[in-house]
Design a protein around this motif. Structure first.
Motif, PDB file in Angstrom:
ATOM      1  N   VAL A   1      38.927  45.715  49.453  1.00  0.00           N
ATOM      2  CA  VAL A   1      39.520  44.464  48.968  1.00  0.00           C
ATOM      3  C   VAL A   1      38.800  43.993  47.701  1.00  0.00           C
ATOM      4  O   VAL A   1      39.433  43.551  46.733  1.00  0.00           O
ATOM      5  CB  VAL A   1      39.457  43.381  50.068  1.00  0.00           C
ATOM      6  CG1 VAL A   1      39.887  42.019  49.510  1.00  0.00           C
ATOM      7  CG2 VAL A   1      40.342  43.767  51.249  1.00  0.00           C
ATOM      8  N   THR A   2      37.477  44.098  47.706  1.00  0.00           N
ATOM      9  CA  THR A   2      36.700  43.705  46.525  1.00  0.00           C
ATOM     10  C   THR A   2      37.104  44.523  45.309  1.00  0.00           C
ATOM     11  O   THR A   2      37.332  43.980  44.208  1.00  0.00           O
ATOM     12  CB  THR A   2      35.197  43.884  46.804  1.00  0.00           C
ATOM     13  OG1 THR A   2      34.823  43.064  47.915  1.00  0.00           O
ATOM     14  CG2 THR A   2      34.366  43.500  45.587  1.00  0.00           C
ATOM     15  N   ARG A   3      37.236  45.835  45.482  1.00  0.00           N
ATOM     16  CA  ARG A   3      37.629  46.689  44.356  1.00  0.00           C
ATOM     17  C   ARG A   3      39.031  46.343  43.864  1.00  0.00           C
ATOM     18  O   ARG A   3      39.316  46.384  42.659  1.00  0.00           O
ATOM     19  CB  ARG A   3      37.536  48.168  44.754  1.00  0.00           C
ATOM     20  CG  ARG A   3      36.102  48.656  44.952  1.00  0.00           C
ATOM     21  CD  ARG A   3      36.024  50.172  44.996  1.00  0.00           C
ATOM     22  NE  ARG A   3      36.720  50.733  46.147  1.00  0.00           N
ATOM     23  CZ  ARG A   3      36.135  50.942  47.329  1.00  0.00           C
ATOM     24  NH1 ARG A   3      34.863  50.619  47.512  1.00  0.00           N
ATOM     25  NH2 ARG A   3      36.834  51.469  48.326  1.00  0.00           N
ATOM     26  N   HIS A   4      39.914  45.973  44.790  1.00  0.00           N
ATOM     27  CA  HIS A   4      41.278  45.575  44.401  1.00  0.00           C
ATOM     28  C   HIS A   4      41.244  44.385  43.453  1.00  0.00           C
ATOM     29  O   HIS A   4      41.898  44.386  42.392  1.00  0.00           O
ATOM     30  CB  HIS A   4      42.086  45.233  45.653  1.00  0.00           C
ATOM     31  CG  HIS A   4      43.332  44.452  45.377  1.00  0.00           C
ATOM     32  ND1 HIS A   4      44.478  45.017  44.837  1.00  0.00           N
ATOM     33  CD2 HIS A   4      43.614  43.118  45.550  1.00  0.00           C
ATOM     34  CE1 HIS A   4      45.404  44.088  44.692  1.00  0.00           C
ATOM     35  NE2 HIS A   4      44.920  42.931  45.124  1.00  0.00           N
ATOM     36  N   TYR A   5      40.469  43.355  43.810  1.00  0.00           N
ATOM     37  CA  TYR A   5      40.436  42.158  42.966  1.00  0.00           C
ATOM     38  C   TYR A   5      39.635  42.388  41.684  1.00  0.00           C
ATOM     39  O   TYR A   5      39.910  41.768  40.651  1.00  0.00           O
ATOM     40  CB  TYR A   5      39.917  40.965  43.763  1.00  0.00           C
ATOM     41  CG  TYR A   5      40.980  40.408  44.699  1.00  0.00           C
ATOM     42  CD1 TYR A   5      42.093  39.753  44.190  1.00  0.00           C
ATOM     43  CD2 TYR A   5      40.896  40.589  46.075  1.00  0.00           C
ATOM     44  CE1 TYR A   5      43.093  39.270  45.025  1.00  0.00           C
ATOM     45  CE2 TYR A   5      41.881  40.112  46.922  1.00  0.00           C
ATOM     46  CZ  TYR A   5      42.982  39.451  46.389  1.00  0.00           C
ATOM     47  OH  TYR A   5      43.973  38.983  47.223  1.00  0.00           O
ATOM     48  N   GLN A   6      38.665  43.284  41.741  1.00  0.00           N
ATOM     49  CA  GLN A   6      37.957  43.639  40.506  1.00  0.00           C
ATOM     50  C   GLN A   6      38.898  44.328  39.520  1.00  0.00           C
ATOM     51  O   GLN A   6      38.872  44.049  38.313  1.00  0.00           O
ATOM     52  CB  GLN A   6      36.758  44.529  40.821  1.00  0.00           C
ATOM     53  CG  GLN A   6      35.601  43.782  41.472  1.00  0.00           C
ATOM     54  CD  GLN A   6      34.496  44.700  41.951  1.00  0.00           C
ATOM     55  OE1 GLN A   6      34.742  45.879  42.298  1.00  0.00           O
ATOM     56  NE2 GLN A   6      33.275  44.193  42.003  1.00  0.00           N
ATOM     57  N   ARG A   7      39.737  45.215  40.036  1.00  0.00           N
ATOM     58  CA  ARG A   7      40.726  45.877  39.165  1.00  0.00           C
ATOM     59  C   ARG A   7      41.737  44.864  38.627  1.00  0.00           C
ATOM     60  O   ARG A   7      42.116  44.920  37.450  1.00  0.00           O
ATOM     61  CB  ARG A   7      41.449  46.986  39.934  1.00  0.00           C
ATOM     62  CG  ARG A   7      40.603  48.216  40.217  1.00  0.00           C
ATOM     63  CD  ARG A   7      41.451  49.381  40.719  1.00  0.00           C
ATOM     64  NE  ARG A   7      42.123  49.070  41.972  1.00  0.00           N
ATOM     65  CZ  ARG A   7      41.630  49.319  43.183  1.00  0.00           C
ATOM     66  NH1 ARG A   7      40.427  49.882  43.297  1.00  0.00           N
ATOM     67  NH2 ARG A   7      42.318  49.020  44.269  1.00  0.00           N
ATOM     68  N   LEU A   8      42.153  43.937  39.481  1.00  0.00           N
ATOM     69  CA  LEU A   8      43.121  42.933  39.057  1.00  0.00           C
ATOM     70  C   LEU A   8      42.544  42.060  37.949  1.00  0.00           C
ATOM     71  O   LEU A   8      43.216  41.780  36.943  1.00  0.00           O
ATOM     72  CB  LEU A   8      43.525  42.069  40.258  1.00  0.00           C
ATOM     73  CG  LEU A   8      44.694  41.101  40.056  1.00  0.00           C
ATOM     74  CD1 LEU A   8      45.987  41.857  39.774  1.00  0.00           C
ATOM     75  CD2 LEU A   8      44.865  40.193  41.279  1.00  0.00           C
ATOM     76  N   ALA A   9      41.278  41.661  38.111  1.00  0.00           N
ATOM     77  CA  ALA A   9      40.637  40.829  37.091  1.00  0.00           C
ATOM     78  C   ALA A   9      40.438  41.600  35.794  1.00  0.00           C
ATOM     79  O   ALA A   9      40.673  41.068  34.695  1.00  0.00           O
ATOM     80  CB  ALA A   9      39.289  40.317  37.609  1.00  0.00           C
ATOM     81  N   ALA A  10      40.007  42.855  35.905  1.00  0.00           N
ATOM     82  CA  ALA A  10      39.773  43.669  34.705  1.00  0.00           C
ATOM     83  C   ALA A  10      41.066  43.918  33.938  1.00  0.00           C
ATOM     84  O   ALA A  10      41.061  44.048  32.703  1.00  0.00           O
ATOM     85  CB  ALA A  10      39.126  44.994  35.093  1.00  0.00           C
ATOM     86  N   GLY A  11      42.193  43.963  34.633  1.00  0.00           N
ATOM     87  CA  GLY A  11      43.481  44.207  33.995  1.00  0.00           C
ATOM     88  C   GLY A  11      44.215  42.940  33.620  1.00  0.00           C
ATOM     89  O   GLY A  11      45.428  42.992  33.349  1.00  0.00           O
ATOM     90  N   SER A  12      43.501  41.805  33.635  1.00  0.00           N
ATOM     91  CA  SER A  12      44.096  40.504  33.286  1.00  0.00           C
ATOM     92  C   SER A  12      45.267  40.148  34.201  1.00  0.00           C
ATOM     93  O   SER A  12      46.241  39.497  33.780  1.00  0.00           O
ATOM     94  CB  SER A  12      44.564  40.495  31.812  1.00  0.00           C
ATOM     95  OG  SER A  12      43.470  40.733  30.946  1.00  0.00           O
ATOM     96  N   GLY A  13      45.178  40.595  35.454  1.00  0.00           N
ATOM     97  CA  GLY A  13      46.212  40.261  36.421  1.00  0.00           C
ATOM     98  C   GLY A  13      46.162  38.797  36.804  1.00  0.00           C
ATOM     99  O   GLY A  13      45.160  38.099  36.558  1.00  0.00           O
TER     100      GLY A  13
END
Length: 499
Positions: A413-425
């Motif tokens: 879950v942490t990696r999911h939100y890290q990817r979302l933040a990094a991609g300006s989601g």
């Protein structure tokens, strides 16, 4: 007796009566919890006592320990097995009998004993047992100590020593209650509903509140280890609803709810509204920072963002440190940075001198709340709550997740939100402002709305909490996003409660 345990024993077999049963996942981040019978047997508890005694000797701690037990049908027998192991390892054991957990912590100071082992499953459902341990008052074991103890026990690396001695302390309850009530009585007449969920606190909390000057209305204070109405858990909305109803019916000034082992306190105001413990923490921080300007407070990552943004705390120069959830984590952090107090959303509060001795005690918390009302004689609990900036928060929600899988799920879950933040989601149309990963992942949006996902430290569950300073709709939108993502994992099951 075989001193190396197994995790696969079946009750009603010869092996079950000859070999210790200990499931290694019972050694959690800051205490131990097992389903009694299927995850640990009495031989396993005795081995745990041997392991704890061995650890005291290896760490150079004077092998003297306070032991108590909560009011469950099997806790006394578990305590006796634990004591047998401690005696076999050469420890002097001070048995204080039936007790709340903070009473055992108090006994460490009162008897000048370095270590503690309190047999309790706290607010867990019947069937669970556990032990809260420490060897450096007022601290309790954290992940490092628990891992070391697990290795000693699971590898059977215990050392048996002569010299064990059992000392009975039959009057510790009275000594504890006398210590709490040795203070000026309240001058403000407070009518208090004390709810104990038929747990251990029912034997002590009403009496202490009366001694400090409160008029007490008892709710579910008769000890009953079947917990007939609800689990004694002040985070459980069922308990809070019952407390709110009693406050409304009796016209009380406040409702105070205590958990199964008495180290937590939940609050209902005079209007019958349940107050989440982190909001009560903000109120107490306001009160204490007025008396101690510039004070530092430690709060857990589940707690409201108001600790950082509240204008009164800012005016009083209060400093706030967000830290890992868990009574041992917050307790230790308070000691490390010399904080005046620490607050957890679960209702664990920690007060260092001059308010307390550093450990979590639901009755010390209750007294601090009564003192806050005493210092604000013209204001009700509801008015003190209404003076806070408004936010919309969820209760603590816990979907089932196996112990063997929960940390892996949280990492994903942490990696999911890290990817979302990094991609300006975006979430609910807003970008992610900040991720805090000190304990699970806390996702904060541009408007201050946040959501947390972490692994429970004492049950096979995840923990989900959400809050918004903008609207209830934004809080629910944050939860919807988290809940939708968690539904992708087949290991994540039903919630205990849900908005």
């Amino acid at each position: 007796m075989d001193l190396k345990p197994r995790a696969d024993l079946v009750p009603n077999t010869r092996a079950y009566e000859e070999i210790p049963l200990v499931k290694p996942t019972g050694f959690r981040e800051y205490d131990a919890r097992w389903l009694f019978g299927s995850e640990i047997n009495l031989l396993g508890v005795r081995l745990l006592g041997m392991g704890l005694g061995t650890m005291l000797h290896e760490r150079g701690v004077r092998p003297e320990i306070v032991v108590g037990h909560d009011y469950r049908s099997y806790s006394s027998s578990i305590k006796q097995a634990l004591i047998a192991g401690l005696l076999a390892s050469g420890c002097t054991v001070h048995d204080i009998g039936l007790a709340m957990t903070p009473m055992a912590y108090f006994a460490q100071f009162d008897l000048d004993v370095p270590a503690v082992a309190m047999v309790t499953a706290s607010h867990n459902d019947n069937g669970w047992t556990g032990v809260k341990m420490g060897m450096q008052r007022p601290l309790t074991f954290g992940p490092d100590e628990m891992a070391a103890l697990r290795d000693i026990v699971m590898e059977g690396r215990v050392t048996l020593r002569p010299g064990g001695e059992l000392k009975l302390v039959p009057d510790m309850a009275e000594r504890y209650m006398a210590d709490l009530s040795d203070r000026p009585k309240l001058t403000r007449k407070l009518k208090v509903v004390a709810a104990c969920g038929n747990g251990t606190a029912g034997a002590f909390a009403p009496e202490v509140l009366r001694r400090i000057g409160c008029e007490v209305v008892e709710l579910d204070c008769t000890l009953d280890h079947s917990f007939p109405r609800y689990n004694p858990n002040p985070e459980d909305m069922k308990m809070l609803h019952a407390l709110a109803e009693a406050v409304t019916e009796t016209g009380a000034d406040i409702g105070l709810g205590f958990d199964g082992d008495g180290d937590r306190c939940g609050v209902v105001d005079d209007k019958g509204r349940e107050l989440f413990a982190d909001k009560v923490g903000v109120m107490l921080a306001r009160d204490l920072s007025a008396l101690h300007p510039g004070a530092t407070f430690v709060v857990d990552v589940k707690s409201t963002g108001l600790f950082l943004t509240d204008p009164v705390l800012q005016e009083n120069g209060a400093k706030v440190d967000y830290w890992k959830t868990g009574h041992s984590h917050i307790k230790r952090r308070c000691a490390e940075i010399n904080a005046l107090a620490g607050f957890e959303k679960s209702g664990h509060y920690f007060f260092n001198p001059p308010v307390g001795r550093g450990y979590d005690d639901g009755l010390v918390s209750a007294i601090a709340i009564c003192d806050m009302l005493e210092r604000n004689p013209s204001k009700s609990m509801a008015e003190l709550r209404e003076a806070l900036p408004q936010t919309w928060g969820s209760p603590t929600m816990s979907p089932h997740c196996p112990d063997e899988k929960k940390y892996e799920i949280v990492d994903r879950v942490t990696r999911h939100y890290q990817r979302l933040a990094a991609g300006s989601g975006q979430i609910a149309g807003l970008p992610i402002r900040e991720l805090v990963t000190v304990n699970g992942v806390r996702v904060t949006l541009a408007d201050g709305t946040w959501g947390l996902v972490r692994a429970s430290s004492n049950k096979p569950e995840l923990v989900v909490v959400c809050e918004s300073p903008e609207s209830e709709d934004m809080m629910k939108a944050m939860f919807k996003n988290i809940d939708l993502h968690l539904s992708d994992y087949p290991e994540v099951g039903e919630y205990n409660q849900k908005i």
